[in-house]
Scaffold this motif. Structure first.
Motif: not given
Lengths: 554, 155
Positions: A184, A204, A214, A252, A256
């Motif tokens: 994360d 992410g 990430g 994530k 996005r």
């Protein structure tokens, strides 16, 4: 390693008392199942298929011999005499009784251990390089930062009820052994043009249902701002992460959906209130944190001399020589080597370790490695500081206890979750697949010829076995009530991070060794010169493997 | 009269509960955010935020508002913890109340984030819940109740 003072001890002790009271109220019917769920999860307790599972935190994978002995003792008194190393460097017990858990936590607190936030929708155990502090390619030891993050995240009042779990990893070396692109938050220590060391912040990345690499949210962050910046990221996530669908709740998905630019802006906006506030790290705190990870009292040894000595010992005993080559690594200090204790011998679940083995490893660490042990996310253990002159004696002990399988980094060093044998989330069993593969490929010369190969197995989409980032990944799926296995190829957990591509339709359990065999022989046929499996795969892609694996049988 | 925990003791609630249907809330009544936005006089007002309502919209009036309730329809939705911190960080000094379905085991965290009043679903739990406010006496992080993180206080 980090040593608790009265403050740390008090916090841990108060946590044990709190959970003892919560458990008593639950058993008394005063807390519902639903309300008890996050409380027990945040103390590492799952209710599983066979029995509860207790996940004990091993902050950034570092343990001392006293803690290992205590763990051995706990597995004997409260469990079945063995433990399991998880892919977050933690230690799991598979058979404790719910009513014993407060006592187990109290026992752990006596050796400065706990199970805080090893599960639940909160900040989990921060992981790092298992070779931190001893690796040759290290820019700076990541462990002081991990410890600072551990303290900040432990019982953080604002982030205990996040949309979903939250994992942070820190890397301080050229090669990434902490899989920071798949967290994360991934933090990478790196130097700027002036030679100052700061942090690059990736956000992410993740595995699970929607694997992602990430994105760089901050290219350069001065260390003093680490915690306030983390706090800003967590706050954006806590406020805006999706809560309507647990499969879309990880950060994530938020990154996005917002786009990296907008996400960065939101973080900067939150950071504006927090930056330079009291949570800004002080120079004193950085010095204090580093002081716990100072180099131990190494002997001054001559590099050339010890290399010659080691070579001679390897020549005298070829089996020892092979183990040195496969399971030990260069150490930044002359005359020392890093030893990986393999928990991957055929016939035993990957990452399982018995009470006797734990005690032996504790004793060996006292004898040969300053009493410190590391657990790895590849589910092995490491003795980080072994003098070359002691390697032979150490190897003999390990060999006698089944802890010297010379397979580190090779095909049979499989990463594997506990799967359907234990875990109630699993769609399929994973351990029998690992065992069948280890049994089929028992010819060491063949696995060495295959070169470095990471084979990872998960029993479900949650991806505890990191199947997406194995060079070969296997995922257990449920097909109309039957256990099937999907294969993906080409994943990588290193700095050249990639996510494996699914090969095609899934296979039955009994076919898995043959499928792996075909994939491997395809690689052997196609490889050029020094190409590793991953190199070849990246050159030729999925197609040739697909053709061979799904070719009609004659 | 409904009861709640305020500043560490169980007391009567002097505010009138929220009424979604009213167009013109009376003085002393807690407003929904849309009702509150319509108020011509914000001084001494009370407003309840739902999980999807960020507190930033209140920032301009923090000196006038007397009570902000943050509602927790489900105790696992932690957005309210961040809302509370932001309100305190932006200088809100009035009553900050947690309402709805949260559990006593969250009280320490809620208090640390800046809540000073707790209106629980089940009033019979209030006395027992007071104990949970004392679950911890030491903390690593800076928060509303302890402005300095432990690393600035260690001796």
């Amino acid at each position: 390693m980090y040593v608790y003072d009265q403050y740390d001890q008090k916090i841990i002790d108060e946590r044990v008392a709190q959970f003892r009271d919560q458990t008593a109220r639950f058993l008394d019917g005063k807390i519902s199942e639903t309300e008890f769920l996050p409380l027990r999860l945040q103390n590492g307790l799952y209710l599983q298929r066979q029995a509860p599972m207790l996940r004990i935190a091993v902050p950034y994978g570092l343990l001392n011999s006293k803690q290992l002995r205590k763990l051995a003792d706990i597995t004997r008194r409260y469990d079945k005499g063995y433990a399991h190393i998880s892919t977050r460097q933690n230690i799991q017990l598979n058979w404790p009784a719910l009513t014993d858990v407060p006592d187990i936590l109290a026992e752990l607190a006596t050796v400065q251990m706990h199970a805080i936030q090893t599960s639940g929708n909160c900040v989990r155990n921060t992981t790092t390089d298992q070779f931190a502090g001893v690796a040759c390619d290290e820019l700076e030891d990541p462990r002081p930062y991990c410890e600072i993050i551990r303290q900040w995240s432990t019982l953080h009042p604002e982030f205990a009820f996040l949309p979903r779990k939250f994992k942070i990893a820190v890397c301080g070396s050229t090669e990434d052994r902490a899989a920071i692109h798949h967290h994360d938050i991934g933090l990478e220590l790196l130097a700027n043009a002036q030679g100052e060391i700061g942090l690059r912040v990736l956000v992410g990345g993740g595995l699970g249902r929607t694997p992602a690499i990430g994105s760089v949210v901050c290219d350069w962050l001065e260390k003093e701002h680490m915690l306030t910046y983390l706090e800003a990221i967590l706050r954006v996530y806590n406020k805006h992460g999706r809560r309507d669908n647990k499969f879309k709740a990880r950060i994530k998905i938020l990154v996005r959906a917002m786009g990296v630019e907008a996400f960065r802006e939101a973080v900067e906006k939150e950071w504006a209130t927090l930056k330079n506030g009291p949570t800004t790290l002080t120079e004193d705190e950085l010095i204090r944190a580093r002081s716990f990870f100072d180099a131990p009292d190494y002997a001054v040894l001559d590099r050339a001399e010890s290399t010659t000595e080691l070579q001679a010992a390897c020549d005298r005993d070829a089996i020892f020589g092979n183990w040195v080559k496969r399971n030990t690594q260069d150490h930044r200090v002359p005359g020392y080597r890093i030893v990986t204790v393999s928990l991957k011998s055929t016939g035993y679940a990957p990452g399982d370790v018995t009470a006797e083995q734990l005690e032996l490893i504790a004793e060996l660490s006292d004898l040969y490695s300053f009493g410190e042990i590391r657990s790895t996310h590849e589910q092995n253990m490491v003795l980080g500081d072994v003098p070359i002159s002691q390697l032979y004696a150490l190897w003999q002990h390990l060999q006698g206890a089944g802890l010297a399988t010379p397979n580190i980094g090779y095909l049979t060093d499989i990463i594997c979750c506990p799967g359907g044998d234990y875990c109630s989330l699993a769609n399929a069993k994973s351990l029998p697949v690992a065992e069948a593969i280890q049994a089929r490929f028992d010819d060491l010369d063949y696995i060495y010829d295959l070169g470095p190969l990471e084979l990872n197995i998960s029993g479900c989409m949650n991806a505890c076995g990191h199947h997406h980032i194995g060079h070969i990944g296997i995922l257990g799926v449920d097909k109309k009530g039957q256990e099937y296995y999907q294969v993906c190829l080409g994943g990588s957990q290193s700095k050249d991070a990639s996510i494996g591509k699914i090969l095609g339709p899934s296979f039955k359990q009994e076919d898995m060794p043959d499928v792996i065999d075909t994939i491997l022989s395809t690689y052997v046929t196609l490889r050029q010169e020094e190409e590793s499996f991953l190199d070849t795969y990246r050159r030729v892609g999925n197609e040739p493997f697909k053709e061979r694996v799904y070719a009609p049988t004659h | 009269m409904p009861r709640l925990i305020k500043n560490g003791a169980v007391v009567d609630d002097s505010w009138t509960a929220l009424d979604h249907d009213t167009v013109a809330p009376q003085a002393g009544q807690i407003c929904t955010l849309p009702q509150w936005l319509q108020l011509s006089q914000k001084k001494g007002s009370a407003v309840q935020l739902e999980p999807a309502e960020e507190p930033d919209i209140l920032f301009e009036h923090l000196q006038e508002i007397a009570l902000i309730v943050i509602n927790f329809p489900v105790f696992t939705d932690g957005r309210g913890f961040s809302y509370a911190r932001r309100l305190r960080e932006h200088g809100y000094r009035g009553e900050l109340r947690a309402g709805g379905h949260f559990i006593r085991d969250q009280l320490t965290y809620l208090r640390r984030c800046g809540f000073d009043a707790f209106q629980m679903d089940d009033e019979s739990e209030l006395e027992a819940a007071l104990d949970s406010l004392g679950d911890f006496t030491e903390f690593y992080q800076a928060a509303d109740d302890q402005p300095l993180p432990l690393f600035r206080r260690r001796v």
